[in-house]
Enzyme design. Sequence first.
Site, PDB file in Angstrom:
ATOM      1  N   GLY A 153       0.818  -1.206   0.000  1.00  9.52           N
ATOM      2  CA  GLY A 153       0.000   0.000   0.000  1.00  9.52           C
ATOM      3  C   GLY A 153       0.848   1.250   0.000  1.00  9.52           C
ATOM      4  O   GLY A 153       2.066   1.202   0.215  1.00  9.52           O
ATOM      5  N   GLU A 211      -6.819  32.204  -9.932  1.00 13.08           N
ATOM      6  CA  GLU A 211      -7.564  31.272  -9.078  1.00 13.08           C
ATOM      7  C   GLU A 211      -9.053  31.298  -9.412  1.00 13.08           C
ATOM      8  O   GLU A 211      -9.736  30.273  -9.304  1.00 13.08           O
ATOM      9  CB  GLU A 211      -7.347  31.622  -7.600  1.00 13.08           C
ATOM     10  CG  GLU A 211      -5.890  31.577  -7.140  1.00 13.08           C
ATOM     11  CD  GLU A 211      -5.244  30.228  -7.375  1.00 13.08           C
ATOM     12  OE1 GLU A 211      -5.956  29.193  -7.357  1.00 13.08           O
ATOM     13  OE2 GLU A 211      -4.018  30.183  -7.583  1.00 13.08           O
ATOM     14  N   ASP A 239       0.483  23.520 -12.541  1.00 10.92           N
ATOM     15  CA  ASP A 239      -0.716  23.094 -13.272  1.00 10.92           C
ATOM     16  C   ASP A 239      -0.345  22.455 -14.608  1.00 10.92           C
ATOM     17  O   ASP A 239      -0.890  21.406 -14.982  1.00 10.92           O
ATOM     18  CB  ASP A 239      -1.646  24.291 -13.516  1.00 10.92           C
ATOM     19  CG  ASP A 239      -2.051  24.969 -12.223  1.00 10.92           C
ATOM     20  OD1 ASP A 239      -2.176  24.262 -11.217  1.00 10.92           O
ATOM     21  OD2 ASP A 239      -2.225  26.202 -12.225  1.00 10.92           O
TER      22      ASP A 239
END
Length: 656
Positions: free
Chosen positions: A238, A463, A537
């Site tokens: 995991g 934003e 981004d």
Amino acid sequence: MASNKKDPKKVFSFRFNLSWLYFLLLIGVGYLLFSNQRSTEPEKIEWLDVQAMIREGDVAEITFIRNDFKGEVKIRPEKLSKYADKFQGGNPPRRAPHFYFLVSTKFDPEATFDALNGQLTPVEQFRVVVKNEEHMWMDIFQMLFPLVIFILFWVWMFRGMNRGMGGGPGGAGGMNPFNAGKANTREADKNDVKVTFKDVAGLYGAKEEVMEIVDFLKNPSKYTALGGKIPKGALLVGPPGTGKTLLAKAVAGEADVPFFSISGSDFVEMFVGVGASRVRDLFRQAKEKAPCIVFIDEIDAVGRARAKNGGFSSNDERENTLNQLLTEMDGFGTNSGVIVLAATNRSDILDQALMRAGRFDRQIHVELPELKEREEIFQVHLRGIKLGEDFNVEFMAKHTPGFSGADIANVCNEAALTAARRNHQAVMQQDFLDAVDRIIGGLERKSNTIMTPAEKRTTAYHEAGHALVGWLLPYADPVFKVSIIPRGNALGLTWSLPEERKNWSRSVMTDHMCQLIGGRVAEEILNGEPSTGALNDLERMTGMAYAMVQYYGMSDKVGTLSFYDSTGSRGYNLVKPYSEKTAQLMDDEVKAIIKDVHDRTLRLIEDNKDEFMRLGALLLEKEVIFAEDIEQILGPKVKPAVDDQFVQEEEKPAEA
């Protein structure tokens, strides 16, 4: 009220250790060798200088060592100050001889010194001693003494390292080369391990499988009566922080059998053959106390897939260690009663021979907690925290999607520290929200000089572009909060509450890419040119576009092909699994996907330009806005269309 008085018997305790003796011995030897060396060593002078001293009547005695062709000169005490400039630091040796000189093999001491004494008055004459000196024992001492000192220092240093590495009495498993092949295992003391399965929140499937192993060790007849056999090994797989090691601690606290723990890196050693020897020693100790459990943390350090050919990717010592581990787990010899529990977050790079049935029979996946599991994890970590009346654990669980158990523990701790910093009497809901913001975005920077007014305006509309696109696209994550207060390296942040999806379609991925590029497109609309603020981004969007083409087969031109390497071994190959023509085609497809995403985002913002400008102006005014503020401008969040066919089937009344 608790007393602050200390028990006088426990104020000071001194435990004698042989290392102190070594340390004091080294200090004493160092003092004898270095501090007294200059105070007892005579200064070297030439034979002509000795003759001048003799003629002036300053010499009291000369000792000539015939077999060394060396003479030692003792100056009369009242004349020592005369030669202060010849001594280092102006201080003569504390005892004779004060000077020494060397001569050739043809030097005749008796004749020479008699002739010089004949030129002096009886008061000025000096005493002459001629002798042969035996150096055998001194030579042996000078040869062996540094070696003895080095050995003592070496033993003292490695004994300290053994204790620091948990080697135990005698240095077993530490850096002592005489015990290099000993496994650095730690047998868990049940009285010291306080973690039980009650302390492991969530992880329902993983916890059940591990509890079954413990139950088999406690009640073996329950399974053997039906012909069942306990798995020889279980591998916990995991992401980091999901509770793999915590599960192992719970096993140590619950099991009534010996529990050995060791790290995969403890097998790795620069000496050839040490790793395999430590594996043998580990299983030898385990077999002596069978039935028992052996836990190997971060097993990928030693269990990485073996290279198919010897090259720069090959590591013979690690591979020998892995071979020995494979043999011990399920080789020709018997290994009954020893259960191996291991943990890793890189199961894709483990050797296939290690993963087969008979070694690690079970792979227990420990995934990131879902909503209900996060709520239970919060309950565990909130036990020692004084909570305010407005705290809602369900609300916090919803606002921490993607957080692991370790992340949630960090949130609770940061919230308590934040409340203490603000002098609160209890930890309030806002303290937890601020802790989440700090962990995700970093520490808030409140200086007014960070951004110019133009940069602040650009950041606000950047934003606002993220928020508008995320609000109007159906598969984009719903926006929870938008801020233009700098945090960490970011000048502004848009917080979203991701949907906990297990399967992403192409529509979902393209909507997320539109949300990522929304800030860059907003800058182009506002200023007519982009800025550097969209670096993160663009990086994430480009990675998603390449994944769509190279891994998920979401390109019509490239086709339903996947070049994903699940084994992790392709990184060592210098040849790509596709041609240069295919690589160029994939690059062209990625550019086309990103252009479509850019154009779609541009149309969306321009079609809602009035709302976009209002949203940016509101953000400039308040600096922080929430979903309620966005909803007042853009209306309710756009959600995916529901399939009418399934809705009709679900809503169809049952026939009588």
